[in-house]
Design an enzyme around this catalytic site. Structure first.
Site, PDB file in Angstrom:
ATOM      1  N   ASP A 140      -2.273  10.961  -2.554  1.00  0.00           N
ATOM      2  CA  ASP A 140      -2.506   9.879  -3.524  1.00  0.00           C
ATOM      3  C   ASP A 140      -2.747  10.431  -4.916  1.00  0.00           C
ATOM      4  O   ASP A 140      -2.517   9.760  -5.915  1.00  0.00           O
ATOM      5  CB  ASP A 140      -3.679   9.016  -3.085  1.00  0.00           C
ATOM      6  CG  ASP A 140      -3.284   8.193  -1.878  1.00  0.00           C
ATOM      7  OD1 ASP A 140      -3.320   8.742  -0.763  1.00  0.00           O
ATOM      8  OD2 ASP A 140      -2.888   7.029  -2.055  1.00  0.00           O
ATOM      9  N   GLN A 191      -3.220   3.019   9.503  1.00  0.00           N
ATOM     10  CA  GLN A 191      -1.888   3.182   8.917  1.00  0.00           C
ATOM     11  C   GLN A 191      -0.962   3.997   9.827  1.00  0.00           C
ATOM     12  O   GLN A 191       0.252   3.946   9.674  1.00  0.00           O
ATOM     13  CB  GLN A 191      -1.980   3.855   7.546  1.00  0.00           C
ATOM     14  CG  GLN A 191      -2.554   2.987   6.450  1.00  0.00           C
ATOM     15  CD  GLN A 191      -4.043   3.187   6.296  1.00  0.00           C
ATOM     16  OE1 GLN A 191      -4.757   3.498   7.247  1.00  0.00           O
ATOM     17  NE2 GLN A 191      -4.536   3.009   5.083  1.00  0.00           N
ATOM     18  N   ASN A 196      -5.997  12.573  -0.292  1.00  0.00           N
ATOM     19  CA  ASN A 196      -5.145  11.775   0.602  1.00  0.00           C
ATOM     20  C   ASN A 196      -6.067  10.985   1.528  1.00  0.00           C
ATOM     21  O   ASN A 196      -7.298  11.111   1.467  1.00  0.00           O
ATOM     22  CB  ASN A 196      -4.185  12.683   1.388  1.00  0.00           C
ATOM     23  CG  ASN A 196      -3.100  11.868   2.098  1.00  0.00           C
ATOM     24  OD1 ASN A 196      -2.480  10.993   1.483  1.00  0.00           O
ATOM     25  ND2 ASN A 196      -2.877  12.119   3.369  1.00  0.00           N
ATOM     26  N   LYS A 197      -5.463  10.182   2.360  1.00  0.00           N
ATOM     27  CA  LYS A 197      -6.223   9.289   3.238  1.00  0.00           C
ATOM     28  C   LYS A 197      -7.353  10.011   3.977  1.00  0.00           C
ATOM     29  O   LYS A 197      -7.168  11.134   4.449  1.00  0.00           O
ATOM     30  CB  LYS A 197      -5.223   8.666   4.227  1.00  0.00           C
ATOM     31  CG  LYS A 197      -5.803   7.722   5.239  1.00  0.00           C
ATOM     32  CD  LYS A 197      -6.629   6.605   4.614  1.00  0.00           C
ATOM     33  CE  LYS A 197      -5.894   5.840   3.542  1.00  0.00           C
ATOM     34  NZ  LYS A 197      -6.787   4.980   2.734  1.00  0.00           N
ATOM     35  N   ARG A 228      -6.793  -0.220  -7.212  1.00  0.00           N
ATOM     36  CA  ARG A 228      -6.992   0.938  -6.325  1.00  0.00           C
ATOM     37  C   ARG A 228      -7.241   2.158  -7.215  1.00  0.00           C
ATOM     38  O   ARG A 228      -6.342   2.581  -7.936  1.00  0.00           O
ATOM     39  CB  ARG A 228      -5.755   1.207  -5.447  1.00  0.00           C
ATOM     40  CG  ARG A 228      -5.211   0.067  -4.620  1.00  0.00           C
ATOM     41  CD  ARG A 228      -5.720  -0.110  -3.219  1.00  0.00           C
ATOM     42  NE  ARG A 228      -6.228   0.923  -2.413  1.00  0.00           N
ATOM     43  CZ  ARG A 228      -5.612   1.449  -1.335  1.00  0.00           C
ATOM     44  NH1 ARG A 228      -4.400   1.057  -1.001  1.00  0.00           N
ATOM     45  NH2 ARG A 228      -6.210   2.344  -0.589  1.00  0.00           N
ATOM     46  N   ARG A 237       0.845  -1.198   0.000  1.00  0.00           N
ATOM     47  CA  ARG A 237       0.000   0.000   0.000  1.00  0.00           C
ATOM     48  C   ARG A 237       0.885   1.254   0.000  1.00  0.00           C
ATOM     49  O   ARG A 237       2.097   1.180   0.191  1.00  0.00           O
ATOM     50  CB  ARG A 237      -0.955   0.001   1.202  1.00  0.00           C
ATOM     51  CG  ARG A 237      -0.234  -0.210   2.522  1.00  0.00           C
ATOM     52  CD  ARG A 237      -0.875   0.494   3.657  1.00  0.00           C
ATOM     53  NE  ARG A 237      -0.794   1.930   3.522  1.00  0.00           N
ATOM     54  CZ  ARG A 237       0.309   2.645   3.755  1.00  0.00           C
ATOM     55  NH1 ARG A 237       1.439   2.069   4.122  1.00  0.00           N
ATOM     56  NH2 ARG A 237       0.297   3.953   3.610  1.00  0.00           N
ATOM     57  N   GLY A 238       0.217   2.431  -0.139  1.00  0.00           N
ATOM     58  CA  GLY A 238       0.964   3.687  -0.250  1.00  0.00           C
ATOM     59  C   GLY A 238       1.163   3.968  -1.735  1.00  0.00           C
ATOM     60  O   GLY A 238       1.643   3.107  -2.485  1.00  0.00           O
ATOM     61  N   ALA A 239       0.786   5.197  -2.143  1.00  0.00           N
ATOM     62  CA  ALA A 239       0.722   5.491  -3.573  1.00  0.00           C
ATOM     63  C   ALA A 239       2.016   5.159  -4.347  1.00  0.00           C
ATOM     64  O   ALA A 239       1.969   4.447  -5.363  1.00  0.00           O
ATOM     65  CB  ALA A 239       0.321   6.949  -3.767  1.00  0.00           C
TER      66      ALA A 239
END
Ligand code: MRU
Length: 345
Positions: A223, A183, A233-234, A71, A34-36
């Site tokens: 992201d 996260q 973003n998140k 995603r 995970r994580g862009a």
């Protein structure tokens, strides 16, 4: 491809081998990876694994389309897949696997270099804040995990912190838990390994900390950032930006160019991933050393689980890119990245 299974962290550090491109797709959609920036790099290796199985155009297009669908919000995924597919364009089929590995490695190298530069540009901001209050650490508030785990190295939002820490600048990080996937616990895990002082807080505590003057700067990842500087973003980033504005605290976004979508102006056009409701209904943890989960809401309870939110450019003090810090405006971004100015007009 060898990667840490991030769904097991921070309780267990297990490396997993992704043998086929379908394993990569599964790992991205379940957020083992995970994580862009990291999902972009992983997807590029996914294309290489697909080329090993079947290097024909049809097979590669099908694999790339499936990987792209894993995603929807992080644009790094599209960026890396397009870049890898383009690199294979005129390459004969028998050489495509090697060419895809080469491109995936180049994407990784570019990520490391970009994050290091973000660290240097962001580090200057932290040093300036430290100079104002030399008797205490710089107090950074971050959200989600825009750290080493989310990238190939350094992280984006954490890169300035790691570089400042390495130079001996005292830094303390408020780590927002980041429900429902937590996260923030990944961020705490990696900051602890790096010896950076930090405190985990619930997402709901952040407005209070900002209002009480306990935060010098907010530093988060992205992201997808649009050409005029709106940031996806998140989920939970936007309320922090609102509270930071109210409290007069600068709000910076670490934004490598791989996460800028030059084709979009407004953040309203960014697709927001809606994830499974059980991420909200079920919580996980460790009991007596064994992983356990507990259902806190029954299946019948309706929940919404948007995974990202949009922070409008007007709430953002600056975007820390690999080429320097830009105001969150179309003109400032186009100034730093003139090669994209046309796409964004
Ligand atoms: O859903 P995730 O955990 O992949 O979301 C990650 C984030 O929102 C990060 O802040 C973003 O990807 C930047 S990572 C350098």
């Amino acid at each position: 491809m060898l990667t840490l299974d991030q769904t097991l962290l921070p309780h267990e550090e297990r490396w997993i081998r992704l043998e086929r491109w379908t394993d990569v797709a599964e790992a991205i959609s379940t957020m083992r990876v995970r994580g862009a920036p990291l999902i972009g790099a992983a997807a590029a290796y996914g294309v290489a694994l697909a080329a090993r199985e079947d290097p024909s155009d049809g097979a590669l297009d099908r694999a790339a389309a499936t990987l792209l669908g894993t995603r929807p919000t992080a644009v790094n995924l599209r960026w890396a897949l397009e870049r890898t597919r383009r690199a294979l364009g005129r390459v004969p089929e028998e050489e495509r696997e090697a060419a895809a590995y080469h491109e995936a490695a180049a994407i990784c190298e570019a990520d490391v270099a970009a994050n290091r530069s973000i660290g240097e540009h962001g580090g200057k901001l932290l040093r300036a804040l430290a100079a104002r209050n030399p008797d205490r650490p710089v107090r950074v508030l971050t959200h989600c995990n825009a750290g080493r785990l989310a990238t190939v190295a350094w992280g984006t939002a954490t890169a300035p912190v790691y570089l400042a820490h390495a130079e001996g600048l005292p830094v303390h990080v408020w780590v927002s838990e980041t429900r429902p996937r937590s996260q923030g616990l990944l961020t705490a895990w990696e900051l602890a390994r790096a010896g950076v002082a930090h405190t985990v807080v619930t997402d709901s505590a952040c407005g209070h900390l900002l209002a009480r003057g306990e935060v010098d700067v907010c530093l988060v990842g992205t992201d997808r950032t649009t050409a005029r500087g709106d940031v996806a973003n998140k989920i939970g980033t936007y309320p922090k930006a609102l509270a930071a504005r109210e409290a007069g605290v600068p709000f910076y976004v670490a934004a490598p160019s791989s996460s800028i979508d030059w084709s979009l102006a407004s953040g309203a056009a960014i697709p927001i991933e809606e994830r499974d409701g059980d991420e909200v209904r079920v919580v996980g943890g460790v009991v007596d050393g064994a992983r356990r989960s507990a259902r806190i809401l029954d299946r019948a309870t309706d929940v919404a689980n948007p995974a990202f939110d949009i922070t409008p450019a007007r709430l953002i003090t600056g975007l820390i890119t690999e080429r320097g810090v830009a105001l969150a405006t179309r003109a400032a971004l186009a100034d730093l990245f003139p090669e994209h100015a046309d796409a964004s007009s």
